[in-house]
Design a protein around this motif. Structure first.
Motif, PDB file in Angstrom:
ATOM      1  N   LEU A 130     -38.050  22.915  57.550  1.00 47.30           N
ATOM      2  CA  LEU A 130     -36.936  22.711  56.629  1.00 47.30           C
ATOM      3  C   LEU A 130     -37.306  23.143  55.218  1.00 47.30           C
ATOM      4  O   LEU A 130     -36.512  23.802  54.530  1.00 47.30           O
ATOM      5  N   TYR A 133     -37.419  26.934  55.076  1.00 45.86           N
ATOM      6  CA  TYR A 133     -36.066  27.478  55.182  1.00 45.86           C
ATOM      7  C   TYR A 133     -35.335  27.409  53.845  1.00 45.86           C
ATOM      8  O   TYR A 133     -34.705  28.376  53.415  1.00 45.86           O
ATOM      9  N   VAL A 134     -35.410  26.268  53.174  1.00 47.47           N
ATOM     10  CA  VAL A 134     -34.700  26.089  51.905  1.00 47.47           C
ATOM     11  C   VAL A 134     -35.199  27.091  50.867  1.00 47.47           C
ATOM     12  O   VAL A 134     -34.411  27.745  50.174  1.00 47.47           O
ATOM     13  N   LEU A 312     -33.050  28.167  62.070  1.00 46.21           N
ATOM     14  CA  LEU A 312     -33.612  26.841  61.867  1.00 46.21           C
ATOM     15  C   LEU A 312     -33.348  25.963  63.083  1.00 46.21           C
ATOM     16  O   LEU A 312     -34.239  25.223  63.533  1.00 46.21           O
ATOM     17  N   PHE A 316     -36.303  24.306  65.635  1.00 41.24           N
ATOM     18  CA  PHE A 316     -36.410  22.860  65.802  1.00 41.24           C
ATOM     19  C   PHE A 316     -36.627  22.471  67.271  1.00 41.24           C
ATOM     20  O   PHE A 316     -37.232  21.443  67.561  1.00 41.24           O
TER      21      PHE A 316
END
Length: 385
Positions: A130, A133-134, A312, A316
């Motif tokens: 995460l 990704y951000v 994403l 996961f």
């Protein structure tokens, strides 16, 4: 020279860095794992041959995009190859297939970044994905110019880090390099991964658009970018083999090297890995954003979300290892090149000239590139031993 207008104008180094950044990622960090199952001779010979055929391939891709005003692959296939009553079906099938390959490929970057954050900070994989990704998706959200600038900075930083890591490796206890013939299967698997590591075909239209159709600069950016990638592949491979020996896992080369060297050197290894993954994340999601936009007309921002968010979600699930994700993605992307080559053949005949490739784009070279592409695709499916 055609007057091609892109989203933003790129400098030569920014365009070159996009080529480098696309390749320096999951593939290049997976090469040492496969190189450990081959000899130094095979590594050098395969790397040299892969560079030559990839230069021809990328120039052909550039000319196909050039003939279609800098368009991405799906638009080129739609304009040059697909026709008849099933044209729409073929276009959407190609869109779905290519899109899936990019999404799976980007998922590998998220998986690799999670491995770094886990080893460095002890973060859970989900949080590491995460966070990466951000940061990565935010750059692409702003646009192509920022991607080019960030790629330029990241490539310069990676070269500096590699020089330091090489020096640290040479000053530590080194393992012997692999030798002897390990079989055709292992050599073919290595050929596939190096080919995939050099592949920046989906970023090539960005170079054509960013350089506004300047033929000399396009040629130079492709040849220079691929040359830098080969140099980085060999440097990463040999310092990893010398530093980590045969203890190379599927988490990515420099994660293993950092664990072996330890201390401050390990931090540099983690930084390089994150930079390498970020450059490929930027390039791939930017390409997919444009493909989605050209096909759906959703707009750049909505297309950016559609291009990045599924990556994403897949990461996961944790359905594969870092190298496993990479090898699966390479199968689809390499096979896609066959359709693109047929489209180029039709485009070359339609235009009646070849300003970018010249004689290297004639039918014998087209056949050679397709043969190498299919061979690399077969190698991506072979297990190593």
């Amino acid at each position: 020279m055609k007057n091609i207008q892109g989203e933003s104008k790129l400098t030569f180094f920014e365009a070159t860095s996009i080529i480098v950044g696309h390749g320096v990622g999951s593939g290049i960090l997976s090469v040492p794992f496969l190189a450990a199952h081959n000899s130094v001779r095979e590594v050098l010979l395969i790397a040299g041959f892969c560079y030559l055929f990839n230069v021809v391939l990328h120039l052909i891709i550039a000319e196909l995009s050039y003939n279609n005003q800098g368009a991405q692959f799906i638009s080129c296939l739609d304009a040059e190859l697909f026709s008849g009553k099933i044209k729409s079906i073929l276009t959407w099938t190609a869109f779905d297939t290519l899109g899936l390959s990019v999404i799976v490929n980007v998922s590998a970057f998220l998986t690799g970044a999670a491995a770094v954050f886990r080893s460095w900070f002890g973060l859970p994989d989900a949080l590491g994905m995460l966070l990466f990704y951000v940061i990565g998706a935010g750059v692409v959200f702003i646009g192509m110019k920022l991607v080019g600038i960030c790629e330029k900075i990241a490539v310069g930083s990676m070269i500096g880090v590699m020089v330091i890591l090489a020096g640290a490796t040479f000053l530590s206890d080194m393992s012997p390099l692999p030798s002897g013939w390990h079989g055709f299967r292992n050599a073919l698997a290595l050929f596939s991964m190096i080919s995939f590591s050099l592949s920046a075909v989906m970023s090539t239209p960005q170079v054509v658009k960013g350089l506004e159709g300047d033929i000399q600069k396009i040629r130079g950016a492709i040849a220079t970018g691929l040359g830098l990638n080969v140099g980085l592949i060999l440097l990463i491979t040999f310092i990893t083999l010398l530093g980590a020996g045969k203890d190379i896992s599927e988490d990515g080369a420099l994660v293993d090297l950092a664990a072996h060297l330890g201390g401050w050197v390990s931090i540099l290894g983690y930084i390089f890995t994150l930079l390498a993954l970020a450059t490929s994340f930027w390039a791939n999601t930017l390409n997919l954003r444009d493909i989605v936009h050209e096909q759906t007309k959703w707009g750049l921002k909505t297309s950016w979300l559609a291009a990045s968010l599924p990556c994403l979600a897949i990461a996961f699930f944790g359905v594969s290892t870092f190298v496993g994700f990479t090898r699966f993605a390479s199968i689809i992307q390499v096979v896609t090149g066959v359709g693109i080559m047929v489209a180029y053949n039709l485009s070359r005949r339609r235009c009646g000239e070849s300003p970018l490739v010249g004689s290297l784009g004639t039918l014998p070279f087209q056949i050679l590139v397709v043969a190498c592409t299919l061979l690399a695709s077969v190698g991506a499916m072979l297990p190593v031993k």
